[in-house]
Design a protein around this motif. Structure first.
Motif, PDB file in Angstrom:
ATOM      1  N   ARG A 415       0.840  -1.208   0.000  1.00 28.13           N
ATOM      2  CA  ARG A 415       0.000   0.000   0.000  1.00 28.13           C
ATOM      3  C   ARG A 415       0.872   1.254   0.000  1.00 28.13           C
ATOM      4  O   ARG A 415       0.614   2.215  -0.724  1.00 28.13           O
ATOM      5  CB  ARG A 415      -0.916  -0.013   1.226  1.00 28.13           C
ATOM      6  N   HIS A 416       1.927   1.248   0.838  1.00 25.80           N
ATOM      7  CA  HIS A 416       2.843   2.387   0.886  1.00 25.80           C
ATOM      8  C   HIS A 416       3.457   2.622  -0.486  1.00 25.80           C
ATOM      9  O   HIS A 416       3.529   3.759  -0.967  1.00 25.80           O
ATOM     10  CB  HIS A 416       3.944   2.108   1.917  1.00 25.80           C
ATOM     11  N   ARG A 419       1.086   4.328  -3.049  1.00 24.21           N
ATOM     12  CA  ARG A 419       0.924   5.765  -2.824  1.00 24.21           C
ATOM     13  C   ARG A 419       2.211   6.512  -3.152  1.00 24.21           C
ATOM     14  O   ARG A 419       2.191   7.597  -3.747  1.00 24.21           O
ATOM     15  CB  ARG A 419       0.509   6.031  -1.372  1.00 24.21           C
ATOM     16  N   ALA A 485      -4.533  11.670   4.078  1.00 28.44           N
ATOM     17  CA  ALA A 485      -4.201  10.262   4.308  1.00 28.44           C
ATOM     18  C   ALA A 485      -5.398   9.367   4.014  1.00 28.44           C
ATOM     19  O   ALA A 485      -5.264   8.332   3.354  1.00 28.44           O
ATOM     20  CB  ALA A 485      -3.711  10.062   5.738  1.00 28.44           C
ATOM     21  N   GLU A 488      -6.310   9.440   0.148  1.00 31.65           N
ATOM     22  CA  GLU A 488      -5.367   8.671  -0.666  1.00 31.65           C
ATOM     23  C   GLU A 488      -5.457   7.184  -0.345  1.00 31.65           C
ATOM     24  O   GLU A 488      -5.300   6.337  -1.228  1.00 31.65           O
ATOM     25  CB  GLU A 488      -3.955   9.204  -0.462  1.00 31.65           C
ATOM     26  N   ARG A 489      -5.711   6.853   0.921  1.00 32.93           N
ATOM     27  CA  ARG A 489      -5.869   5.448   1.286  1.00 32.93           C
ATOM     28  C   ARG A 489      -7.051   4.831   0.548  1.00 32.93           C
ATOM     29  O   ARG A 489      -7.008   3.667   0.125  1.00 32.93           O
ATOM     30  CB  ARG A 489      -6.078   5.329   2.799  1.00 32.93           C
ATOM     31  N   GLU A 490      -8.120   5.616   0.364  1.00 30.91           N
ATOM     32  CA  GLU A 490      -9.309   5.122  -0.327  1.00 30.91           C
ATOM     33  C   GLU A 490      -9.246   5.366  -1.830  1.00 30.91           C
ATOM     34  O   GLU A 490     -10.200   5.058  -2.555  1.00 30.91           O
ATOM     35  CB  GLU A 490     -10.570   5.796   0.242  1.00 30.91           C
TER      36      GLU A 490
END
Length: 688
Positions: A415-416, A419, A485, A488-490
């Motif tokens: 995930r990191h 992004r 955060a 961007e996570r979604e």
């Protein structure tokens, strides 16, 4: 994409890193190696090169000019003026010569698209390269000089601190993007600097490869090693794993243990503090810290209760966590400041409850996982009480132990990397922005409006590109970094602007399509009559409200928890008015109470943006779900209340004009926009 990482500190190599070999061979190397591995795994065609110093005297590995690591990843070692290994306090003397040789290397080969500088000395190098070759650079601080300066408060070695802070100011002013590991770093630590610019910072929590920790079992070798120290090795244990440097604050943990008789009776203390053959030969401050630790062990006569093994390798670390878990122990990180805290994730994956410093990344980890207790690292008694409370309560230990399972899902390198590469690609190839003069404006709350339903999020992502001429923004109680955060996570569409902290801050998307610029005009306006110290003092003894954590307080917002009974928003308003303090009070979800400058709300911020875009009020649509959206919903004729609303919004007289959707969350937003477009006779695309 070709990313050149620059990291000058410590003994960096591609595998079998000897963490703790020197004071500067620490977590930043682990972070960097894991980052490039995850990025290479995600995009096998991308290239990552790590440029570090070439030096003698620490082994043959550090004299190799090229070290292949895996396909697409290699380490190159660049010479500087001094051929010897140097501690971080002296690296600044090598910046100019290293930069010249790095530029020569770049000019002789392939040109990177982006440089990623790790620590301030590397940022100085990147700034020189940018000046000469025009290559943009990204900065990760890992730790900050002003924070260390404040932590040590004149009691520690400040050698090289002035140069370090100057280099960090340079990095903040010249980097295209700054990557922080936690909200504390982004919103508190960076705010200590003159060049602080929140919109150029992104919070990207590091991932961690946690499978080895989740499945670890105690090893016979570790059992035997620790049994050499302990009279009762089967007792629960307090485990700490950290280099013996002052900011890791291991001496406070020994104080906490030594001063708490009940804790000593219940548990042993295990300190895995780097690797050493002879304390006198340890690098930098590690020697004096180890001596201080031994003096405290002697002062409190802790022999037979404290273990401090001399050697361990990376492969041993999962076994130490497993040893502590098998004995229903706790993991303690007492650092004066912890920028992130990879060891906390490892311990979480190993099902160990946490006791962690309240300064830095542990705030985010414990909030996300709910598997521990935050403590004041300067208060040993606080540390001791927290550890004893968990060890002495079997039900609490079990609950916190189970909660650690969330760590693997929340802190994932894949995930990191997604992004991270998305942001770097944006800097390399700026996205085409919406027209500067849109003809429509949509502003949505985030929590329980835009997000909260996976199906709705997917629908909104599909729907957004069809809305030509629509400027999209969010209005939230979250801070800027917290809002970015979650968006961007979604993988939500990037807003053209963000109204954050309940309307007290506004940020506009930069021309590069990645970073944001704070609206200084709005900032000046909200600051005119704001007296936060007076307001805080006025409310200090109001029954039924307690301040939220320091991280939730913003320059123009004071945040409290309310019990919903004895301290209503009306009562707080009366208290402020009697004290002659001009302020707005907003209550939402029955328990959140925010105090803002007079006249400041999501509604007034939306109107400010509308006027900036020179749009009539009829061109604006807003959407929300709770009490802190009331001012925004009240002030705009085209207002959407999503079906999953709270605070009885549809029955408020001021909101009778609003459209109440049948669908929830983002699908309710799409439904509401379609409703208003239909009333205006505009063809529209409904949610699919």
């Amino acid at each position: 994409m070709f990313v050149l990482h620059v990291a000058l500190q410590g003994c960096l190599k591609g595998c079998d890193v000897q963490y703790g070999l020197t004071a500067d061979t620490g977590g930043h190397i682990r972070y960097l190696l894991d980052l490039v591995e995850a990025a290479a795994e995600l995009h096998p065609t991308h290239r990552h090169v790590i440029a570090t110093r070439l030096f003698d005297g620490m082994g043959e590995a550090y004299t190799r000019t090229v070290e292949p690591c895996r396909p697409g990843v290699e380490i190159i070692r660049i010479a500087s003026a001094n051929p010897a290994y140097l501690p971080k306090e002296d690296i600044h003397t090598e910046v100019a010569s290293f930069a010249e040789n790095l530029i020569a290397h770049i000019e002789a080969g392939a040109r990177p698209d982006v440089i990623h500088a790790h620590y301030a000395d590397a940022a100085q190098v990147a700034a020189i390269v940018r000046r000469r070759l025009g290559i943009p650079f990204v900065f990760t601080a890992h730790s900050l000089g002003r924070v260390k300066q404040a932590m040590l408060d004149g009691t520690g070695d400040m050698t090289g601190m002035a140069q370090r802070i100057a280099a960090e100011e340079l990095a903040l002013s010249q980097a295209s993007l700054l990557i922080a590991s936690s909200r504390d770093e982004a919103e508190v630590q960076y705010a200590l600097y003159d060049a602080y610019d929140p919109g150029r910072i992104r919070v990207l929590p590091p991932g961690s490869n946690l499978s080895a920790f989740r499945n670890a079992v105690p090893s016979a070798r570790i059992e035997a090693e620790l049994a050499r120290f302990l009279r009762q090795p089967d007792k629960p244990c307090i485990l700490a794993i950290a280099r013996p440097v002052r900011r890791k604050n291991l001496t406070a943990l020994i104080e906490a243990y030594g001063r708490n008789a009940a804790l000593r009776d219940k548990a042993n203390l295990i300190l895995v503090a780097g690797t050493r053959d002879d304390i006198e030969t340890l690098d930098g401050e590690m020697s004096s810290v180890m001596e201080d630790m031994l003096r405290l062990i002697d002062r409190y006569d802790l022999y037979g209760q404290v273990a401090y093994p001399k050697h361990h390798c990376p492969q041993d670390v999962p076994g130490y966590y497993a040893y502590a878990r098998a004995r229903c122990g706790v993991f303690v990180n007492p650092a004066l400041n912890e920028p992130f805290g990879l060891t906390l994730l490892e311990a979480s994956a190993a099902s160990l409850p946490l006791v962690a410093t309240d300064s830095g990344g542990p705030n985010d980890i414990i909030e996300t996982c709910g598997n521990g207790v935050l403590v004041d690292p300067r208060n040993p008694d606080d540390i001791g009480r927290a550890a004893l409370r968990i060890i002495a309560d079997e039900r609490l230990w079990n609950r916190l132990s189970r909660a650690g399972d969330a760590a693997a899902a929340a802190y994932d390198w894949g995930r990191h990397a997604r992004r991270y590469t998305g942001l770097l690609n944006g800097l390399r190839q700026p996205a085409a922005l919406q027209p500067t003069r849109p003809n429509k404006l949509l502003v949505c709350d985030i929590d329980n409006t835009l997000v909260g339903c996976g199906e709705g999020i997917r629908a909104f992502r599909d729907w957004r590109p069809s809305q030509s001429g629509l400027s999209f923004g969010v209005a939230t109680g979250r801070s800027f970094h917290s809002a970015m955060a979650i968006l961007e996570r979604e993988d939500m569409p990037r807003p053209q602007f963000l109204i954050t902290s309940v309307g007290s801050e506004i940020y506009h998307l930069d021309a590069n399509g990645v970073t944001y610029n704070s609206d200084r005009a709005w900032q000046r306006r909200v600051a005119r009559s704001w007296e936060p110290d007076k307001a805080m003092a006025c409310l200090s003894n109001v029954e039924g409200i307690i301040p939220q954590a320091p991280l939730e307080q913003r320059p123009f917002k004071l945040s409290y928890f309310s019990d919903g009974r004895s301290a209503t928003a009306a009562q707080v308003r009366v208290r402020l008015q009697k004290a002659g303090i001009e302020a707005s009070v907003i209550h939402s979800h029955g328990r959140y109470l925010d105090v803002l400058p007079s006249g400041v709300s999501k509604g007034s911020a939306v109107d400010f943006v509308r006027r900036l875009l020179r749009l009539p009020i009829e061109a604006v649509i807003v959407a929300g779900d709770s009490g802190n959206d009331v001012e925004m919903l009240r002030s705009v004729p085209q207002s959407i209340i999503v079906a999953n609303h709270s605070d009885d919004l549809p029955n408020l007289p001021a909101l009778r004009h609003s459209y109440v959707s049948h669908d929830t969350h983002a699908r309710g937003v799409i439904e509401g926009v379609a409703h208003f477009q239909m009333l205006a006779g505009v063809p529209c695309k409904a949610a699919s």
